[in-house]
Design an enzyme around this catalytic site. Structure first.
Site, mmCIF file in Angstrom:
data_model
loop_
_atom_site.group_PDB
_atom_site.id
_atom_site.type_symbol
_atom_site.label_atom_id
_atom_site.label_comp_id
_atom_site.label_asym_id
_atom_site.label_seq_id
_atom_site.Cartn_x
_atom_site.Cartn_y
_atom_site.Cartn_z
ATOM 1 N N HIS A 191 -25.868 32.849 127.612
ATOM 2 C CA HIS A 191 -27.288 33.097 127.445
ATOM 3 C C HIS A 191 -27.942 32.035 126.549
ATOM 4 O O HIS A 191 -29.032 32.243 126.027
ATOM 5 C CB HIS A 191 -27.521 34.492 126.878
ATOM 6 N N TRP A 222 -21.554 56.901 135.129
ATOM 7 C CA TRP A 222 -22.850 57.579 135.265
ATOM 8 C C TRP A 222 -23.640 57.600 133.954
ATOM 9 O O TRP A 222 -24.861 57.673 133.962
ATOM 10 C CB TRP A 222 -22.649 59.009 135.780
ATOM 11 N N LYS A 223 -22.948 57.509 132.818
ATOM 12 C CA LYS A 223 -23.646 57.525 131.533
ATOM 13 C C LYS A 223 -24.449 56.241 131.334
ATOM 14 O O LYS A 223 -25.595 56.270 130.868
ATOM 15 C CB LYS A 223 -22.639 57.711 130.397
#
Length: 332
Positions: A44, A225-226
């Protein structure tokens, strides 16, 4: 390759001046890119600089545009980034949140209509070095599926939490995907597979192939899913507080532009935390490091290696991929 820190900044500054940046903004923007690579986050930092220039050429980023205040409600302000350079907009809004917190104890700035802020951790360090607890997050274009989904609907919406500490700031910088797309592209460039499952292939199978994940934009949410749920809520907060675009709207053009971000600061001194903050943090870290491990591993807290890496690279030079550096200096 390893290039001296000052040479990196000077090179990037000269290029940004050619692209229409004012001198002070060119220096700051160059420093933010250089700082990321100096701290060991090249994915980045310098790796993204050619991409940043391409966004300017595509007129997705406007070098002469700055963020401006839209609304003010005490400790909360809403700003418009005017599609200016994402790193500069983020630095400006974190600085504003810091200044508000120095007056009131808490400062919150929501930013609409901005661009990719590159290394998210830069703004956490900015807050911590000012003596503030810093929390910031952004949405992105769709690049991650909802849990059970087969198409990109969520962003991998990075989150930063920074806590100042005398003997070493704690700075968590994480995307909602198992690996950021910057890291995926670094592994792809080096011809390597990811060390852990990174996303799904078109058939819904987990894969370590960075190429497959990038091509299909099906990154694996952290915590399954969290992570998908947390991504959705970060998008909702950034969109609602800023009044800007949601993830599904950012992706309309196929390009990542017009993002929404939030910057939150709590001033440690103003809130009366100075008396016990360091002591409590030191005790927590001491207990963490006393952990038994399954192998000969060192337990580390987020941001622990940052200062060590920074010092080494300041002495030995900023690491940069040779082809990336060649593409950068071609802009001179």
């Amino acid at each position: 390759m390893q290039i001296t820190y000052q040479e990196v900044i000077h090179t990037l500054e000269k290029i940004l001046l050619k692209y229409g940046f004012a001198e002070d903004r060119a220096v700051l923007c160059a420093s933010l890119f250089a700082q990321a690579s100096l701290d060991g986050v090249a994915s980045h930092g310098l790796d993204r600089f050619p991409v940043f220039l391409e966004m300017i050429r595509k007129k997705l980023v406007f070098p002469d545009q700055e963020a401006n205040l839209l609304d003010s409600y005490g400790v909360f302000e809403r700003w418009n980034g005017n599609l200016g350079p994402g790193p500069l907009n983020a630095h400006q809004c974190m600085d504003r949140a810091i200044r508000i917190s120095k007056e009131f104890g808490v400062g919150i700035v929501a930013l609409q209509n901005t661009n990719h802020w590159m290394r998210a951790g830069n703004y956490g360090w900015q807050a911590a070095e000012s003596g503030c607890i810093g929390i910031c997050f952004t949405n992105t274009k769709p690049n991650m599926p909802a849990w059970g989904g087969s198409e990109p609907k969520l962003g991998n919406n990075p989150l930063v939490i920074a806590i100042p500490r005398s003997s070493g700031h704690i700075v968590l910088d994480m995307a909602m995907s198992q690996f950021s797309y910057g890291k995926l592209k670094t592994y792809l460039r080096d011809g390597k597979e990811m060390p852990f499952d990174a996303g799904f292939d078109p058939d819904g199978n987990l894969t370590k192939s960075p190429e497959s994940v990038i091509d299909n934009e099906l990154a694996l949410p952290i915590g399954l899913w969290k992570g998908a749920g947390l991504s959705l809520l970060l998008d909702m907060l950034a969109t609602t507080l800023s009044g800007g675009n949601a993830t599904f709207q950012v992706g309309d053009s196929g390009e990542e532009s017009g993002l929404s971000q939030v910057f939150i600061c709590l001033d440690v001194e103003k809130l009366g935390l100075m008396e016990w903050s360091d002591e409590k943090l030191d005790h927590i870290i001491s207990d963490l490091k006393a952990s038994e491990t399954f192998a000969d591993k060192e337990i580390r807290y987020p941001g622990e290696n940052n200062m060590k890496t920074r010092a080494e690279n300041m002495q030995n030079g900023v690491p940069v991929d040779e082809n990336i550096w060649k593409s950068i200096i071609r802009e001179l």
